[in-house]
Motif scaffolding. Structure first.
Motif, PDB file in Angstrom:
ATOM      1  N   PHE A  54     -23.394  -3.726 -18.056  1.00  0.00           N
ATOM      2  CA  PHE A  54     -22.525  -4.269 -19.107  1.00  0.00           C
ATOM      3  C   PHE A  54     -21.305  -4.966 -18.512  1.00  0.00           C
ATOM      4  O   PHE A  54     -20.962  -6.088 -18.890  1.00  0.00           O
ATOM      5  N   LEU A  55     -20.631  -4.292 -17.565  1.00  0.00           N
ATOM      6  CA  LEU A  55     -19.409  -4.848 -16.967  1.00  0.00           C
ATOM      7  C   LEU A  55     -19.709  -6.133 -16.184  1.00  0.00           C
ATOM      8  O   LEU A  55     -18.922  -7.079 -16.219  1.00  0.00           O
ATOM      9  N   SER A  56     -20.861  -6.172 -15.504  1.00  0.00           N
ATOM     10  CA  SER A  56     -21.259  -7.384 -14.762  1.00  0.00           C
ATOM     11  C   SER A  56     -21.581  -8.533 -15.709  1.00  0.00           C
ATOM     12  O   SER A  56     -21.236  -9.684 -15.448  1.00  0.00           O
ATOM     13  N   SER A  57     -22.237  -8.201 -16.814  1.00  0.00           N
ATOM     14  CA  SER A  57     -22.678  -9.267 -17.734  1.00  0.00           C
ATOM     15  C   SER A  57     -21.503  -9.922 -18.453  1.00  0.00           C
ATOM     16  O   SER A  57     -21.598 -11.072 -18.881  1.00  0.00           O
ATOM     17  N   TYR A  58     -20.375  -9.195 -18.593  1.00  0.00           N
ATOM     18  CA  TYR A  58     -19.201  -9.771 -19.256  1.00  0.00           C
ATOM     19  C   TYR A  58     -18.070 -10.081 -18.288  1.00  0.00           C
ATOM     20  O   TYR A  58     -17.024 -10.594 -18.689  1.00  0.00           O
ATOM     21  N   GLY A  59     -18.256  -9.733 -17.001  1.00  0.00           N
ATOM     22  CA  GLY A  59     -17.216 -10.007 -16.008  1.00  0.00           C
ATOM     23  C   GLY A  59     -15.969  -9.180 -16.229  1.00  0.00           C
ATOM     24  O   GLY A  59     -14.849  -9.665 -16.059  1.00  0.00           O
ATOM     25  N   ILE A  60     -16.141  -7.915 -16.604  1.00  0.00           N
ATOM     26  CA  ILE A  60     -14.997  -7.021 -16.843  1.00  0.00           C
ATOM     27  C   ILE A  60     -14.771  -6.167 -15.599  1.00  0.00           C
ATOM     28  O   ILE A  60     -15.567  -5.292 -15.274  1.00  0.00           O
ATOM     29  N   GLY A  61     -13.687  -6.453 -14.864  1.00  0.00           N
ATOM     30  CA  GLY A  61     -13.334  -5.664 -13.688  1.00  0.00           C
ATOM     31  C   GLY A  61     -14.178  -5.956 -12.467  1.00  0.00           C
ATOM     32  O   GLY A  61     -13.940  -5.423 -11.392  1.00  0.00           O
ATOM     33  N   MET A  62     -15.210  -6.763 -12.610  1.00  0.00           N
ATOM     34  CA  MET A  62     -16.060  -7.155 -11.489  1.00  0.00           C
ATOM     35  C   MET A  62     -16.583  -8.566 -11.724  1.00  0.00           C
ATOM     36  O   MET A  62     -16.396  -9.132 -12.803  1.00  0.00           O
ATOM     37  N   GLU A  63     -17.196  -9.117 -10.728  1.00  0.00           N
ATOM     38  CA  GLU A  63     -17.634 -10.510 -10.805  1.00  0.00           C
ATOM     39  C   GLU A  63     -18.669 -10.713 -11.929  1.00  0.00           C
ATOM     40  O   GLU A  63     -19.557  -9.890 -12.110  1.00  0.00           O
ATOM     41  N   TYR A  64     -18.500 -11.811 -12.674  1.00  0.00           N
ATOM     42  CA  TYR A  64     -19.460 -12.169 -13.723  1.00  0.00           C
ATOM     43  C   TYR A  64     -20.760 -12.564 -13.048  1.00  0.00           C
ATOM     44  O   TYR A  64     -20.828 -13.558 -12.332  1.00  0.00           O
ATOM     45  N   ASP A  65     -21.797 -11.764 -13.227  1.00  0.00           N
ATOM     46  CA  ASP A  65     -23.055 -11.995 -12.512  1.00  0.00           C
ATOM     47  C   ASP A  65     -24.215 -11.491 -13.374  1.00  0.00           C
ATOM     48  O   ASP A  65     -24.513 -10.291 -13.409  1.00  0.00           O
ATOM     49  N   GLN A  66     -24.872 -12.409 -14.054  1.00  0.00           N
ATOM     50  CA  GLN A  66     -25.969 -12.036 -14.955  1.00  0.00           C
ATOM     51  C   GLN A  66     -27.189 -11.515 -14.200  1.00  0.00           C
ATOM     52  O   GLN A  66     -27.892 -10.623 -14.688  1.00  0.00           O
ATOM     53  N   ALA A  67     -27.433 -12.070 -12.998  1.00  0.00           N
ATOM     54  CA  ALA A  67     -28.587 -11.607 -12.211  1.00  0.00           C
ATOM     55  C   ALA A  67     -28.392 -10.148 -11.796  1.00  0.00           C
ATOM     56  O   ALA A  67     -29.315  -9.323 -11.869  1.00  0.00           O
ATOM     57  N   LYS A  68     -27.160  -9.825 -11.375  1.00  0.00           N
ATOM     58  CA  LYS A  68     -26.844  -8.448 -10.984  1.00  0.00           C
ATOM     59  C   LYS A  68     -26.935  -7.518 -12.193  1.00  0.00           C
ATOM     60  O   LYS A  68     -27.434  -6.391 -12.092  1.00  0.00           O
ATOM     61  N   ALA A  69     -26.448  -8.014 -13.342  1.00  0.00           N
ATOM     62  CA  ALA A  69     -26.501  -7.223 -14.580  1.00  0.00           C
ATOM     63  C   ALA A  69     -27.950  -6.884 -14.919  1.00  0.00           C
ATOM     64  O   ALA A  69     -28.258  -5.750 -15.318  1.00  0.00           O
TER      65      ALA A  69
END
Length: 575
Positions: free
Chosen positions: A187-202
């Motif tokens: 969730f945090l990766s997909s919205y770029g909250i506190g970490m890099e915005y990265d859909q592949a990682k999400a």
């Protein structure tokens, strides 16, 4: 125009003065609360850093121990006293295992205590106490406690919000195989909250989360494959993800043997009790209690239902539920009789499980032609509860209840024809009854319709229709709210992020447009008031309680003042 402008100025000054006084009082109360909880918050944060360091050290130590063991095994020399040494080694291992078990048990106990305190907490101090116990349990290696701590840091539940620390803890948990941590990082990766915005990682995090058993990850992956978000659009894969969640929910419902009446509908509908408002006002509740005590049967049944399931802000209280149902049943209410039968069939603290009592009250309701009572008797005969299994009798009672429009009975008829229980399998008749029940929102009926469309049983197979039915089923069980599940507590922390999350929710589902519109209206209003009044609304919007400042009749005082000013202005105008 001068008198009118003067009136406006007076009202503005009055309003700002009142709000300033309220703001000062609020800040004073907040300072007092912070003093009481600051120690606990600091202790908890110290525990958190200690947990992370300790886990790193324990991994290093365990690696060294493994290396030493390997060396010992390689240089092992067989001698006469080897049996004694093996015995000594086994004893040491047993002691280590026993100590580790005690340590784990203590962590589990602390976690349970913390959970109980948190559930019953009514003050910030109690919440801080609960999180302190979670911190201690986490220090002992309790993964569930660590998940609680990570969530608390993300949302700022026990003090200052710290997304960076939350992410560190989630990453540590993810390495241990925590699917909740995997889902949170996705969730945090997909919205770029506190970490890099990265859909592949999400996507990777969600995939691992779903493999570990996260229903939320399954839902998110289902939606991504259905809509083609960062993956190739694939209805079949989406259907498979949604099926796993639907199967899990349906299994829980079926274990209740078809009894939950949509977690009990309000069968008798006084205006305020059947409204869509989530919380029943305290004064209205007191008024209804008074009416119930004076013999209003309709109110008695409705209050019984609300206490039975714990709705509209009322605690679940089986004793109060039974009390109101018995009063209404004594006055002749068939619905009350049926609900007493339901309570005895399921069993609880106030009405221990008793099939004979369930049969008695269901029969009393059924004799009055009550659909819930007829359905209850059908269940007793279908499952053989206190009576021999008799599908013919069950079918008879289900048909009578279904004719009266009771959706649970319609579902049971559909299930009998779908599974061939006491009747010949007939998928067309099963589809008919499932469809009828689904029109009233019966969740299991919707689930079986989805199954029929997914497998092409009795109908032409349609992946898209099956997915739509599964989504409808999950919406009914309130599982489709994942867009808000993590974002719901973040809006007032970051208003721009809140707008973004709400907009994404509106784009996701047409059903979300209206609630999102009102949520944004509230958000913008709060933001405007923050700018105008310089008032700190960090967590939840609280309406100004002027009773504490000017007394319970402040509104009459203000109205009187306005009337006096208007009279003064009118006299001046005539002169």
């Amino acid at each position: 125009m001068k008198p009118l402008s003067l009136l406006i100025e007076i009202l503005i000054i009055l309003g700002v003065t009142i709000k300033t006084i309220e703001a000062e009082k609020h800040n004073e109360r907040r300072k007092e609360r912070n003093v009481t909880t600051q120690v606990s918050v600091n202790q908890t944060q110290q525990f958190l850093s200690h947990i992370l360091e300790r886990r790193k050290l324990s991994k290093v130590i365990s690696k060294k121990e493994n290396l030493l063991d390997e060396k010992k095994n390689h240089h092992k020399i067989r001698i006469k006293g080897i049996q004694n040494k093996d015995l000594l080694k086994r004893s040491k291992n047993h002691l280590k295992t026993h100590a580790k078990k005690n340590f784990t048990d203590e962590g589990d106990q602390l976690f349970k205590m913390g959970t109980k305190i948190l559930q019953q907490s009514k003050s910030q101090k109690q919440k801080a106490e609960a999180y302190l116990l979670f911190a201690k349990a986490a220090d002992m290696g309790n993964l569930k406690a660590m998940e609680k701590m990570a969530d608390a840091l993300l949302f700022g539940n026990f003090g200052t919000q710290n997304i960076t620390a939350a992410i560190q803890l989630y990453e540590s948990l993810a390495k241990e195989g925590s699917y909740k941590a995997q889902n949170a990082l996705g969730f945090l990766s997909s919205y770029g909250i506190g970490m890099e915005y990265d859909q592949a990682k999400a996507l990777i995090y969600y995939t691992f989360g779903s493999a570990g058993g996260s229903m939320m990850s399954q839902m998110i992956l289902g939606y991504r494959y259905l809509s083609g978000i960062n993956v190739l659009q694939n209805c079949e894969v989406a259907l498979n993800h949604y099926k796993k969640v639907a199967d899990y929910i349906a299994d829980k419902l079926e274990k209740s043997e078809g009894i939950p009446v949509e977690k009990v509908r309000l069968t008798e509908r006084p205006e305020n009790l059947s409204s869509n408002s989530e919380i029943l006002d305290w004064d209205i509740y007191q008024y209804y209690k008074l009416l119930a005590e004076r013999g209003d049967v309709q109110i008695q049944v409705s209050l019984g239902q609300l206490h039975l399931i714990g709705r509209k802000g009322l605690d679940q209280d089986y004793y109060k539920a039974l009390y109101y149902f018995l009063k209404a049943a004594k006055a002749g209410s068939a619905n009350a009789m049926a609900f007493i039968g339901k309570m005895y069939l399921e069993g609880n603290a106030a009405a221990p499980q008793n099939n004979a009592s369930a049969f008695k009250y269901f029969s009393m309701a059924a004799n009055k032609g009550n659909a819930i009572g007829l359905h209850g008797l059908g269940l007793l005969y279908f499952y053989g509860k206190g009576v021999p299994v008799n599908y013919s009798e069950a079918l008879k009672y289900f048909q009578k209840a279904a004719e009266k429009g009771w959706p649970n009975a319609q579902f049971q008829l559909g299930f009998m024809y779908y599974s061939g229980s006491g009747v010949w399998k007939d998928y067309k008749i099963a589809f008919k009854y499932f469809y009828l029940a689904s029109q009233s929102g019966q969740p299991l009926a919707i689930y079986y319709l989805a199954e029929m469309y997914a497998t092409g049983t009795g109908v032409l197979r349609s992946c898209r229709t099956a997915v739509e039915k599964r989504l409808k089923f999950l919406k009914k069980r309130r599982c489709i709210q994942w867009h808000f599940s993590y974002g719901i507590e973040l809006p007032f922390k970051d208003i721009h992020l809140a707008r973004r999350l709400y907009d994404m929710a509106a784009q996701t589902s047409p059903d979300a447009h209206i609630p999102v519109f009102f949520a944004l209206m509230k958000l913008e209003t709060v933001h405007m008031l923050q700018d105008i009044l310089l008032f700190n609304f960090t967590m939840r919007w609280k309406w100004m309680k002027l009773d504490n400042i000017l007394g319970p009749y402040w509104d009459l005082f203000v109205i009187g003042l306005i009337v006096a000013v208007l009279i003064f202005l009118l006299r001046n105008r005539r002169e």
